[in-house]
Design an enzyme around this catalytic site. Structure first.
Site, PDB file in Angstrom:
ATOM      1  N   TYR A  41      -0.058  11.888   4.009  1.00 38.55           N
ATOM      2  CA  TYR A  41       0.945  12.508   3.140  1.00 38.55           C
ATOM      3  C   TYR A  41       0.370  12.852   1.762  1.00 38.55           C
ATOM      4  O   TYR A  41       0.872  12.404   0.737  1.00 38.55           O
ATOM      5  CB  TYR A  41       2.182  11.594   3.029  1.00 38.55           C
ATOM      6  CG  TYR A  41       2.939  11.536   4.339  1.00 38.55           C
ATOM      7  CD1 TYR A  41       3.937  12.461   4.609  1.00 38.55           C
ATOM      8  CD2 TYR A  41       2.621  10.601   5.318  1.00 38.55           C
ATOM      9  CE1 TYR A  41       4.606  12.448   5.827  1.00 38.55           C
ATOM     10  CE2 TYR A  41       3.282  10.589   6.539  1.00 38.55           C
ATOM     11  CZ  TYR A  41       4.281  11.510   6.782  1.00 38.55           C
ATOM     12  OH  TYR A  41       4.927  11.513   7.984  1.00 38.55           O
ATOM     13  N   LYS A  98      -0.659  -0.881  15.556  1.00 40.57           N
ATOM     14  CA  LYS A  98      -1.086  -1.452  14.278  1.00 40.57           C
ATOM     15  C   LYS A  98      -1.938  -2.741  14.377  1.00 40.57           C
ATOM     16  O   LYS A  98      -3.142  -2.658  14.302  1.00 40.57           O
ATOM     17  CB  LYS A  98       0.119  -1.638  13.372  1.00 40.57           C
ATOM     18  CG  LYS A  98       0.639  -0.275  12.877  1.00 40.57           C
ATOM     19  CD  LYS A  98       1.524  -0.383  11.678  1.00 40.57           C
ATOM     20  CE  LYS A  98       1.715   0.943  10.986  1.00 40.57           C
ATOM     21  NZ  LYS A  98       2.810   1.779  11.516  1.00 40.57           N
TER      22      LYS A  98
HETATM   23  C1  LIG Z   1       3.022   3.119  12.067  1.00 42.63           C
HETATM   24  C2  LIG Z   1       4.111   3.283  13.054  1.00 42.63           C
HETATM   25  C3  LIG Z   1       4.049   4.257  14.065  1.00 42.63           C
HETATM   26  C4  LIG Z   1       2.923   5.252  14.170  1.00 42.63           C
HETATM   27  O1  LIG Z   1       1.681   4.670  14.385  1.00 42.63           O
HETATM   28  P1  LIG Z   1       0.338   5.485  14.034  1.00 42.63           P
HETATM   29  O2  LIG Z   1      -0.758   4.590  14.517  1.00 42.63           O
HETATM   30  O3  LIG Z   1       0.340   5.683  12.544  1.00 42.63           O
HETATM   31  O4  LIG Z   1       0.408   6.781  14.766  1.00 42.63           O
HETATM   32  C5  LIG Z   1       5.082   4.301  14.967  1.00 42.63           C
HETATM   33  N1  LIG Z   1       6.130   3.462  14.885  1.00 42.63           N
HETATM   34  C6  LIG Z   1       6.221   2.513  13.941  1.00 42.63           C
HETATM   35  C7  LIG Z   1       7.387   1.582  13.920  1.00 42.63           C
HETATM   36  C8  LIG Z   1       5.225   2.406  12.972  1.00 42.63           C
HETATM   37  O5  LIG Z   1       5.343   1.479  12.005  1.00 42.63           O
END
Ligand SMILES: *Cc1c(COP(=O)(O)O)cnc(C)c1O
Length: 438
Positions: free
Chosen positions: A30, A288
């Site tokens: 962003y 994550k």
């Molecule tokens: C960060 C996140 C995503 C996306 O994950 P990326 O690895 O950034 O594509 C999707 N859903 C939730 C709840 C998230 O916190």
């Protein structure tokens, strides 16, 4: 346009050169090339600290966006990556398999709620959600109910930045009006209002029930983040809401997709946030913290019912297969991270962080700038009354010796689980000083 600096590949970049080249050529999350915001070059990281190129050291409150559970540069995780790289760093997953992937999938099946027996590994959270959505649609197509081709979700959600995931993210923060002509249209109901510890107000599900009743013939799945709405507002809601969601999905023959990409692996005090409500989704997205922040990887788990249902359809297979699916390096680090997590005392670490974050952040409640302070598990949030001026405030955190990345009205932290009491106290005290100076 300024000419680009002439840089040879072997040249070691100075702090100033990194910043200058970055501003000319590099997109960030962003980001805008018209903004005066300057990123901070990082030289290395260890434990809970980042060392900047200019020599300063900061305590990391963000765990690199929910992911770096065991801290940076962990000897066990480094060892897992190094030993795997000597065997093979990658091999295609079509027609081939390997021990790191099989071990990871078996562990994920064992530690997630009972019944999620089939695992699809992908490259990032957004893709894991895309895969979940595709599973839901393909399931109903295979069952001869292709008219079930819409999703239902709640406002304030966040599920990623790709087009299918944007279409189920919050209409305001997801900029739906701007992308209206290209995004799929789904059903949105109000976000749950009952807070985590409050007595549940059944009114919270009335619009959800009404929408499902009217449109279930066209709805494939409900998707939402369990207990914590992350990027859409850092809101903690009642587990009873989630129980009702499960009941309503069963009643109206709609699959339930839970997005635990942020909440998974202990962050909320349970290994998975849906355990607060003692429910099992039909499809679960993880990401994550899966590789403890080392490599990009995510996973989508589903039940035997959904997997079998998909495969008995016309296509005969699930229609998805990323090039870097189940990368062995990432799988090996994930296995090492899960071993650390499951053999360690994450529960104690997270509940201690909960107590220390609450103690450290509560004084912010007295500040006139502050709307609310809330803590759940290892998540600490100060919500301000006004959006933050990032150009002015971002450098203030670094001057205070901490790394905190606010968005909108939210100043929040998600420390690595290994952060000690002294560092938490330093982190929270510095956050309050910065907030007080706004
Ligand atoms: C960060 C996140 C995503 C996306 O994950 P990326 O690895 O950034 O594509 C999707 N859903 C939730 C709840 C998230 O916190």
């Amino acid at each position: 346009m300024a000419p680009s600096l002439d840089i040879k590949l072997e040249h070691k970049l100075s702090n100033e050169e990194i910043i200058a080249l970055d501003k000319q050529h590099v997109w960030h999350p962003y980001s805008s090339f018209n903004s005066p915001l300057t990123p901070f070059p990082v030289a290395s990281a260890k434990g809970v600290r980042l060392t900047l190129e200019d020599g300063r050291e900061v305590i990391d409150g963000m765990a690199s966006w929910w992911s770096m559970l065991h801290g940076y540069n962990h000897p066990k995780l480094n060892e897992a990556a190094k030993s795997q790289i000597d065997d093979m760093s990658h091999v295609m997953f079509g027609g081939l398999t390997h021990a790191p992937a099989v071990k990871l999938c078996k562990t994920l099946v064992d530690i997630t709620p009972v019944g999620l027996n089939k695992v699809f590994i992908s490259d990032s959270g957004s893709v894991a959600v895309e895969v979940a959505i595709k599973m839901a649609f393909q399931y109903w197509i295979s069952q001869g109910m292709s008219e079930k081709n819409k999703l239902i979700t709640v406002k304030n959600g966040y599920h990623g930045d790709t087009f299918a995931t944007m279409a189920v993210s919050d209409p305001v923060t997801g900029m739906h009006h701007m992308f209206e002509s290209v995004l799929a249209k789904h059903f949105f109901v109000p976000a749950p209002q009952t807070k985590f510890n409050e007595t549940f107000d059944e009114e919270d599900v009335s619009e959800l029930r009404a929408t499902l009743k009217a449109h279930h013939q066209n709805i494939a799945a409900m998707i939402l983040e369990p207990i914590v709405q992350g990027t859409g507002g850092m809101r903690f809601y009642s587990p009873v809401y989630l129980k009702r969601v499960r009941e309503l999905c069963d009643e109206f023959n709609v699959l339930l997709i839970l997005d635990e990409i942020a909440t998974g692996f202990g962050r909320t005090g349970k290994l998975f946030a849906c355990e607060h409500a003692e429910i099992v989704p039909d499809i679960l997205c993880l990401g994550k913290a899966l590789t403890a922040g080392y490599l990009s990887m995510a996973a989508t788990l589903t039940s035997d019912k959904v997997a079998t249902g998909i495969c008995e359809g016309e296509a005969g297979v699930f229609m998805h297969g990323p090039t870097f699916m189940a990368n062995p390096l990432a799988c090996s680090v994930a296995n090492a991270s899960l071993k650390l997590l499951l053999e360690g005392d994450w529960k104690q670490q997270v509940s201690n962080l909960e107590a220390k974050l609450l103690k450290g952040l509560l004084p912010a409640k007295e500040l006139p700038q502050v709307e609310a302070v809330r803590v759940l598990g290892a998540i600490g949030v100060i919500e301000l009354k006004q959006p933050i001026d990032m150009v002015r405030i971002q450098p203030r955190f670094v001057e205070e010796g901490i790394w905190v990345r606010p968005f909108g009205k939210l100043v929040y932290v998600l420390p690595p689980y290994i952060m000690n009491d002294e560092d938490v106290a330093t982190l929270t005290a510095a956050m309050i000083r910065v907030v007080a100076s706004i």
